[in-house]
Design a protein around this motif. Structure first.
Motif, PDB file in Angstrom:
ATOM      1  N   VAL A  43      12.002  -9.680   2.037  1.00  0.00           N
ATOM      2  CA  VAL A  43      10.564  -9.501   1.804  1.00  0.00           C
ATOM      3  C   VAL A  43      10.316  -8.246   0.975  1.00  0.00           C
ATOM      4  CG1 VAL A  43       8.391  -8.908   2.939  1.00  0.00           C
ATOM      5  CG2 VAL A  43       9.749 -10.821   3.772  1.00  0.00           C
ATOM      6  N   PHE A  44      11.014  -7.176   1.320  1.00  0.00           N
ATOM      7  CA  PHE A  44      10.853  -5.946   0.539  1.00  0.00           C
ATOM      8  C   PHE A  44      11.247  -6.150  -0.914  1.00  0.00           C
ATOM      9  CE2 PHE A  44      13.102  -2.322  -1.352  1.00  0.00           C
ATOM     10  CZ  PHE A  44      12.021  -1.487  -1.560  1.00  0.00           C
ATOM     11  N   GLU A  45      12.419  -6.744  -1.136  1.00  0.00           N
ATOM     12  CA  GLU A  45      12.901  -6.918  -2.504  1.00  0.00           C
ATOM     13  C   GLU A  45      11.964  -7.783  -3.332  1.00  0.00           C
ATOM     14  OE1 GLU A  45      16.952  -8.207  -2.593  1.00  0.00           O
ATOM     15  OE2 GLU A  45      17.697  -6.439  -1.516  1.00  0.00           O
ATOM     16  N   ALA A  46      11.298  -8.745  -2.689  1.00  0.00           N
ATOM     17  CA  ALA A  46      10.399  -9.643  -3.411  1.00  0.00           C
ATOM     18  C   ALA A  46       9.023  -9.039  -3.663  1.00  0.00           C
ATOM     19  CB  ALA A  46      10.250 -10.962  -2.650  1.00  0.00           C
ATOM     20  N   ASN A  47       8.608  -8.104  -2.809  1.00  0.00           N
ATOM     21  CA  ASN A  47       7.210  -7.655  -2.852  1.00  0.00           C
ATOM     22  C   ASN A  47       6.999  -6.185  -3.196  1.00  0.00           C
ATOM     23  OD1 ASN A  47       5.337  -9.977  -1.704  1.00  0.00           O
ATOM     24  ND2 ASN A  47       7.262 -10.040  -0.551  1.00  0.00           N
ATOM     25  N   ASN A  48       8.045  -5.372  -3.232  1.00  0.00           N
ATOM     26  CA  ASN A  48       7.806  -3.957  -3.520  1.00  0.00           C
ATOM     27  C   ASN A  48       7.491  -3.774  -5.001  1.00  0.00           C
ATOM     28  OD1 ASN A  48       9.925  -2.063  -5.033  1.00  0.00           O
ATOM     29  ND2 ASN A  48      11.047  -3.823  -4.190  1.00  0.00           N
ATOM     30  N   LYS A  49       6.665  -2.785  -5.281  1.00  0.00           N
ATOM     31  CA  LYS A  49       6.217  -2.544  -6.657  1.00  0.00           C
ATOM     32  C   LYS A  49       6.592  -1.148  -7.154  1.00  0.00           C
ATOM     33  CE  LYS A  49       3.958  -6.507  -7.045  1.00  0.00           C
ATOM     34  NZ  LYS A  49       4.199  -7.054  -5.698  1.00  0.00           N
ATOM     35  N   LEU A  50       7.559  -0.507  -6.488  1.00  0.00           N
ATOM     36  CA  LEU A  50       7.973   0.819  -6.937  1.00  0.00           C
ATOM     37  C   LEU A  50       8.665   0.744  -8.303  1.00  0.00           C
ATOM     38  CD1 LEU A  50       9.344   2.682  -3.774  1.00  0.00           C
ATOM     39  CD2 LEU A  50       7.314   3.229  -5.106  1.00  0.00           C
ATOM     40  N   GLY A 109      -5.524   6.211   5.186  1.00  0.00           N
ATOM     41  CA  GLY A 109      -6.151   6.328   3.886  1.00  0.00           C
ATOM     42  C   GLY A 109      -6.394   4.956   3.294  1.00  0.00           C
ATOM     43  N   LYS A 110      -6.944   4.897   2.087  1.00  0.00           N
ATOM     44  CA  LYS A 110      -7.378   3.625   1.498  1.00  0.00           C
ATOM     45  C   LYS A 110      -6.314   2.944   0.648  1.00  0.00           C
ATOM     46  CE  LYS A 110     -12.266   4.975   1.291  1.00  0.00           C
ATOM     47  NZ  LYS A 110     -13.455   5.147   0.411  1.00  0.00           N
ATOM     48  N   ASP A 111      -5.418   3.692   0.049  1.00  0.00           N
ATOM     49  CA  ASP A 111      -4.489   3.149  -0.943  1.00  0.00           C
ATOM     50  C   ASP A 111      -3.248   2.578  -0.261  1.00  0.00           C
ATOM     51  OD1 ASP A 111      -3.274   2.459  -3.291  1.00  0.00           O
ATOM     52  OD2 ASP A 111      -2.651   4.493  -3.807  1.00  0.00           O
ATOM     53  N   ILE A 112      -3.294   1.288   0.067  1.00  0.00           N
ATOM     54  CA  ILE A 112      -2.186   0.614   0.757  1.00  0.00           C
ATOM     55  C   ILE A 112      -1.615  -0.466  -0.154  1.00  0.00           C
ATOM     56  CG2 ILE A 112      -1.512  -0.727   2.776  1.00  0.00           C
ATOM     57  CD1 ILE A 112      -2.340   2.164   3.402  1.00  0.00           C
ATOM     58  N   SER A 113      -0.283  -0.530  -0.234  1.00  0.00           N
ATOM     59  CA  SER A 113       0.374  -1.472  -1.151  1.00  0.00           C
ATOM     60  C   SER A 113       0.775  -2.786  -0.503  1.00  0.00           C
ATOM     61  CB  SER A 113       1.628  -0.818  -1.751  1.00  0.00           C
ATOM     62  OG  SER A 113       1.297   0.334  -2.488  1.00  0.00           O
ATOM     63  N   PHE A 114       0.979  -2.800   0.824  1.00  0.00           N
ATOM     64  CA  PHE A 114       1.545  -3.991   1.477  1.00  0.00           C
ATOM     65  C   PHE A 114       1.241  -3.941   2.964  1.00  0.00           C
ATOM     66  CE2 PHE A 114       5.096  -6.261   3.556  1.00  0.00           C
ATOM     67  CZ  PHE A 114       5.013  -7.487   2.907  1.00  0.00           C
ATOM     68  N   ILE A 115       1.022  -5.127   3.553  1.00  0.00           N
ATOM     69  CA  ILE A 115       0.737  -5.231   4.989  1.00  0.00           C
ATOM     70  C   ILE A 115       1.507  -6.407   5.572  1.00  0.00           C
ATOM     71  CG2 ILE A 115      -1.038  -5.754   6.716  1.00  0.00           C
ATOM     72  CD1 ILE A 115      -3.037  -4.326   4.818  1.00  0.00           C
ATOM     73  N   PHE A 116       2.138  -6.189   6.730  1.00  0.00           N
ATOM     74  CA  PHE A 116       2.797  -7.287   7.451  1.00  0.00           C
ATOM     75  C   PHE A 116       2.473  -7.135   8.930  1.00  0.00           C
ATOM     76  CE2 PHE A 116       5.776 -10.348   8.885  1.00  0.00           C
ATOM     77  CZ  PHE A 116       6.144 -11.102   7.790  1.00  0.00           C
ATOM     78  N   GLY A 117       2.201  -8.273   9.597  1.00  0.00           N
ATOM     79  CA  GLY A 117       1.813  -8.227  10.996  1.00  0.00           C
ATOM     80  C   GLY A 117       2.583  -9.192  11.876  1.00  0.00           C
ATOM     81  N   PHE A 118       2.671  -8.841  13.158  1.00  0.00           N
ATOM     82  CA  PHE A 118       3.368  -9.644  14.160  1.00  0.00           C
ATOM     83  C   PHE A 118       2.464  -9.805  15.388  1.00  0.00           C
ATOM     84  CE2 PHE A 118       6.322  -7.180  11.662  1.00  0.00           C
ATOM     85  CZ  PHE A 118       7.253  -8.110  11.243  1.00  0.00           C
ATOM     86  N   PRO A 119       1.353 -10.521  15.268  1.00  0.00           N
ATOM     87  CA  PRO A 119       0.452 -10.668  16.411  1.00  0.00           C
ATOM     88  C   PRO A 119       1.132 -11.364  17.585  1.00  0.00           C
ATOM     89  CG  PRO A 119      -0.149 -12.173  14.639  1.00  0.00           C
ATOM     90  CD  PRO A 119       0.878 -11.242  14.082  1.00  0.00           C
ATOM     91  N   GLU A 120       0.745 -10.979  18.793  1.00  0.00           N
ATOM     92  CA  GLU A 120       1.324 -11.518  20.026  1.00  0.00           C
ATOM     93  C   GLU A 120       1.260 -13.041  20.028  1.00  0.00           C
ATOM     94  OE1 GLU A 120       3.085 -12.208  23.342  1.00  0.00           O
ATOM     95  OE2 GLU A 120       2.811 -10.096  22.820  1.00  0.00           O
TER      96      GLU A 120
END
Length: 226
Positions: free
Chosen positions: A219-226, A61-72
């Motif tokens: 990272v969660f504690e710094a960036n979550n918006k709940l 879906g479209k409504d995403i709050s946060f993204i983290f990636g680990f590219p090879e």
């Protein structure tokens, strides 16, 4: 329910604090079983990622709050520089191909217009794209874990409280917040756990690339918006 996306994420370590807090977490990795499979608040998506972002949006879906990636990182990390010439002889574009996955995280973050970040060791990303926004060691976030901590997946390889050094880079955008450090003591020098993690097996690659759990929680504690 708020949602977050984790790219090239096999272990789900970065997603766990978000899932525990009530986020629906989509973990994309080609090592997952093909298809979409839900385990509580973690959804494992087994698929190869490419530039067609509609494939991701059709799942999340479209409504995403946060993204983290680990590219090879195999073709990018300077620790493997001794092999670059041989790889370049076989495929002159091998690093450009690897960079497509790096830039894909950036593109997906902008597509969903939310905070995003990606992790890689010291690498040629700095010259092929841009310098990292932040650099950290796992032990610098070990204080987010309990004193009697042990690793739930790899206790024979990864020290309690992530008490080991490994220079790790973060590239980020769209308001990602780098968390406050809470370091724990370590022995100086290199991490002795890496003596056990040589070779090219998929198992050792997964262990070497496993997200430090203290950093994931921070990272969660710094960036979550709940």
């Amino acid at each position: 329910m708020k949602k977050a996306i984790f790219l090239f994420d096999y272990t789900g370590i970065m997603a766990k604090p978000w899932a525990d807090a009530g986020y629906l977490c989509y973990c994309f990795d080609a090592q997952h079983k093909e298809g979409v499979h839900r385990f509580g608040n973690i959804i494992q998506v087994g698929m190869w990622l490419d530039d067609d972002l509609s494939k991701i949006e059709n799942i999340t879906g479209k409504d995403i709050s946060f993204i983290f990636g680990f590219p090879e990182c195999t073709d990018l990390a300077v620790s493997g520089a001794a092999h670059f010439e041989k790889k370049r002889n076989k495929n002159p574009n091998f690093q450009n191909d690897a960079m497509k996955l790096v830039r894909l995280v950036d593109a997906i973050g902008d597509h969903f217009d939310c905070p995003w970040a990606l992790e890689n060791p010291i690498s040629v990303i700095s010259t092929l794209w841009r310098k990292p926004n932040y650099i950290f060691h796992p032990y610098e976030y070990g204080g987010y874990l309990l004193f009697d901590d042990y690793h739930p997946l790899y206790p024979d390889y990864i020290k309690p409280q992530d008490a080991y050094p490994k220079k790790t880079c973060i590239w980020s955008g769209n308001g990602f917040i780098m968390p406050e450090k809470k370091p724990v003591p370590i022995l100086t020098g290199y991490s002795d756990q890496h003596k056990k993690l040589g070779g090219k097996s998929l198992k050792t690659k997964n262990i070497r690339s496993a997200t430090p759990r203290g950093f994931a929680k921070a990272v969660f504690e710094a960036n979550n918006k709940l």
